[in-house]
Write an enzyme that holds these catalytic residues in place. Structure first.
Site, PDB file in Angstrom:
ATOM      1  N   CYS A  99     -10.621   6.083   0.440  1.00 36.15           N
ATOM      2  CA  CYS A  99     -10.322   4.949   1.433  1.00 36.15           C
ATOM      3  C   CYS A  99     -10.984   5.442   2.684  1.00 36.15           C
ATOM      4  O   CYS A  99     -11.385   6.607   2.927  1.00 36.15           O
ATOM      5  CB  CYS A  99      -9.149   4.480   1.532  1.00 36.15           C
ATOM      6  SG  CYS A  99      -8.042   5.913   1.917  1.00 36.15           S
ATOM      7  N   HIS A 100     -11.158   4.759   3.707  1.00 37.27           N
ATOM      8  CA  HIS A 100     -11.656   4.821   4.924  1.00 37.27           C
ATOM      9  C   HIS A 100     -10.688   4.466   6.003  1.00 37.27           C
ATOM     10  O   HIS A 100     -10.073   3.602   5.969  1.00 37.27           O
ATOM     11  CB  HIS A 100     -13.110   4.275   5.174  1.00 37.27           C
ATOM     12  CG  HIS A 100     -13.909   4.182   3.924  1.00 37.27           C
ATOM     13  ND1 HIS A 100     -14.744   5.170   3.682  1.00 37.27           N
ATOM     14  CD2 HIS A 100     -14.025   3.153   2.850  1.00 37.27           C
ATOM     15  CE1 HIS A 100     -15.287   4.919   2.314  1.00 37.27           C
ATOM     16  NE2 HIS A 100     -14.860   3.722   1.969  1.00 37.27           N
ATOM     17  N   TYR A 105     -24.526  -1.461   9.252  1.00 41.90           N
ATOM     18  CA  TYR A 105     -23.384  -2.394   9.166  1.00 41.90           C
ATOM     19  C   TYR A 105     -22.452  -1.975  10.173  1.00 41.90           C
ATOM     20  O   TYR A 105     -22.162  -0.817  10.589  1.00 41.90           O
ATOM     21  CB  TYR A 105     -22.926  -2.653   7.912  1.00 41.90           C
ATOM     22  CG  TYR A 105     -21.851  -1.289   7.563  1.00 41.90           C
ATOM     23  CD1 TYR A 105     -20.625  -1.438   7.550  1.00 41.90           C
ATOM     24  CD2 TYR A 105     -22.598  -0.339   6.687  1.00 41.90           C
ATOM     25  CE1 TYR A 105     -19.799  -0.163   7.487  1.00 41.90           C
ATOM     26  CE2 TYR A 105     -21.686   0.634   6.374  1.00 41.90           C
ATOM     27  CZ  TYR A 105     -20.343   0.686   6.472  1.00 41.90           C
ATOM     28  OH  TYR A 105     -19.514   1.855   6.096  1.00 41.90           O
ATOM     29  N   ARG A 136     -19.886  14.188   1.352  1.00 42.94           N
ATOM     30  CA  ARG A 136     -20.520  12.907   0.712  1.00 42.94           C
ATOM     31  C   ARG A 136     -22.277  12.919   1.125  1.00 42.94           C
ATOM     32  O   ARG A 136     -22.592  13.103   2.180  1.00 42.94           O
ATOM     33  CB  ARG A 136     -19.935  11.950   1.145  1.00 42.94           C
ATOM     34  CG  ARG A 136     -20.100  10.465   0.258  1.00 42.94           C
ATOM     35  CD  ARG A 136     -19.675   9.348   0.905  1.00 42.94           C
ATOM     36  NE  ARG A 136     -19.546   8.236  -0.280  1.00 42.94           N
ATOM     37  CZ  ARG A 136     -19.092   7.025   0.306  1.00 42.94           C
ATOM     38  NH1 ARG A 136     -19.077   6.676   1.546  1.00 42.94           N
ATOM     39  NH2 ARG A 136     -18.828   6.005  -0.467  1.00 42.94           N
ATOM     40  N   HIS A 144     -17.650   5.159  -7.424  1.00 41.52           N
ATOM     41  CA  HIS A 144     -17.482   3.885  -7.839  1.00 41.52           C
ATOM     42  C   HIS A 144     -18.405   3.523  -9.211  1.00 41.52           C
ATOM     43  O   HIS A 144     -18.950   2.620  -9.566  1.00 41.52           O
ATOM     44  CB  HIS A 144     -18.024   2.776  -6.712  1.00 41.52           C
ATOM     45  CG  HIS A 144     -17.755   2.772  -5.263  1.00 41.52           C
ATOM     46  ND1 HIS A 144     -16.229   3.012  -5.151  1.00 41.52           N
ATOM     47  CD2 HIS A 144     -18.233   3.007  -4.161  1.00 41.52           C
ATOM     48  CE1 HIS A 144     -16.048   3.093  -3.856  1.00 41.52           C
ATOM     49  NE2 HIS A 144     -17.220   3.167  -3.312  1.00 41.52           N
ATOM     50  N   ASP A 180     -10.653   2.001  -1.923  1.00 40.20           N
ATOM     51  CA  ASP A 180     -11.743   1.747  -0.997  1.00 40.20           C
ATOM     52  C   ASP A 180     -11.380   0.729   0.107  1.00 40.20           C
ATOM     53  O   ASP A 180     -12.244   0.312   0.711  1.00 40.20           O
ATOM     54  CB  ASP A 180     -13.001   1.100  -1.895  1.00 40.20           C
ATOM     55  CG  ASP A 180     -14.286   1.048  -1.260  1.00 40.20           C
ATOM     56  OD1 ASP A 180     -14.598   2.109  -0.503  1.00 40.20           O
ATOM     57  OD2 ASP A 180     -15.176   0.340  -1.430  1.00 40.20           O
ATOM     58  N   ASN A 238     -18.797  -3.451   3.554  1.00 36.50           N
ATOM     59  CA  ASN A 238     -20.210  -4.166   3.229  1.00 36.50           C
ATOM     60  C   ASN A 238     -19.748  -5.346   1.985  1.00 36.50           C
ATOM     61  O   ASN A 238     -20.564  -5.603   0.945  1.00 36.50           O
ATOM     62  CB  ASN A 238     -21.027  -3.378   2.563  1.00 36.50           C
ATOM     63  CG  ASN A 238     -21.770  -2.625   3.822  1.00 36.50           C
ATOM     64  OD1 ASN A 238     -22.549  -3.428   4.245  1.00 36.50           O
ATOM     65  ND2 ASN A 238     -21.772  -1.484   3.675  1.00 36.50           N
TER      66      ASN A 238
END
Length: 293
Positions: A29-30, A46, A121, A178, A245, A250
């Site tokens: 998650c973010h 974005y 990442r 993912h 997530d 997006n």
């Protein structure tokens, strides 16, 4: 590259119907912003809505999630400050996966380690801009190996054939985001998924069985993604992770309800042992090994 605007995350996610085991971990998650305190990267492709740590903490409490791994997203670039701030406020319950500059120093990596980071990442996804430089990836991985970190790789499904030999050559555990971003409408026999299964035969690879809303082509409740996740959980029970997530950057339509994503776990990992491995045992080995006996 033109910046795209993001949909806001679900305003009132539902309480899951299933109960998660104690210590369950959201391993992907973010946190975004708030932009007034943690500005977004000028080179971002974005612009997300603010998704601060307080909102994420509240979501995790409601979902029954006790621990989490925050993954740095490209909208913040290599400025990991928002992520580190959230980890610092978590009383040791959160860890992080950073994005770093190609010339990152060992001193900076050690600083990130002290802040709770345990991996780096790399993106190979077209809509996120330029791919990570493979020479830089090799150099960075050599440095993070000294800290017993791992690498997280995020790629479009059509990149796997080219990337696989490179990823296999790297001397750290590799975590695939993912489910390799396969297209669920093409079924589990599609070449991209078979290639992912072949790659997972190598014990140094792990995979996140999240992103159902990304690989689904049927829309909510994203059930067409379940056969892929369940196959991975059944075949590689000790090298799978799961995450919400949140806040779903997006996503252009069908913004998921995170409570419904949790409920998909009843079909992804339908027995108690598989669910505990996915949500507790596996993330503990990667992110909190010091707690193991």
């Amino acid at each position: 590259m033109t910046q795209s605007q993001n949909l806001p995350f679900h305003p009132s996610p539902s309480k899951p119907k299933i109960a998660l085991p104690p210590g369950a971990c959201d391993a992907h998650c973010h946190v975004f912003g708030p932009a007034t305190r943690f500005p977004f990267a000028p080179e971002r492709t974005y612009t997300p809505v603010d998704a601060p740590k307080e909102t994420l903490f509240d979501l995790h409490r409601m979902l029954g999630i006790g621990r989490s791994v925050l993954v740095q997203a490209s909208c913040h670039g290599t400025d990991n400050a928002a992520m580190l701030d959230a980890i610092a406020a978590s009383d040791g319950r959160y860890r992080g996966v950073a994005m770093v500059r190609n010339d990152v120093t060992m001193d900076e990596l050690r600083r990130l380690h002290e802040g709770g980071v345990r991996g780096v990442r790399f993106n190979f996804v077209s809509h996120l801009g330029k791919d990570a430089d493979l020479d830089a990836v090799r150099a960075i991985v050599e440095r993070i190996a000294e800290l017993d970190w791992h690498a997280v790789v995020h790629f479009d499904a059509n990149r796997l054939e080219t990337l696989a030999p490179v990823l296999k050559s790297l001397p750290v555990p590799m975590i695939i985001d993912h489910m390799g971003r396969v297209d669920a409408s093409r079924g589990t026999e599609q070449p991209a998924f078979r290639m992912l299964l072949d790659l997972m035969q190598d014990d140094s690879f792990w995979v996140k069985v999240c992103g159902a809303e990304r690989i689904s082509r049927a829309g909510p409740p994203f059930a067409d993604a379940v056969p892929f996740a369940r196959t991975l959980v059944e075949r590689f029970p000790d090298r799978v992770l799961w995450g919400t997530d949140w806040p779903h950057p997006n996503i252009k339509k069908n913004m998921p309800d995170d409570g419904h994503l949790v409920d998909l776990l009843a079909d992804i990992a339908p027995d108690e042992t598989a669910l505990r491995r996915l949500l507790v045992d596996n993330p503990t080995r990667l992110y909190w090994p010091e707690t193991l006996g």
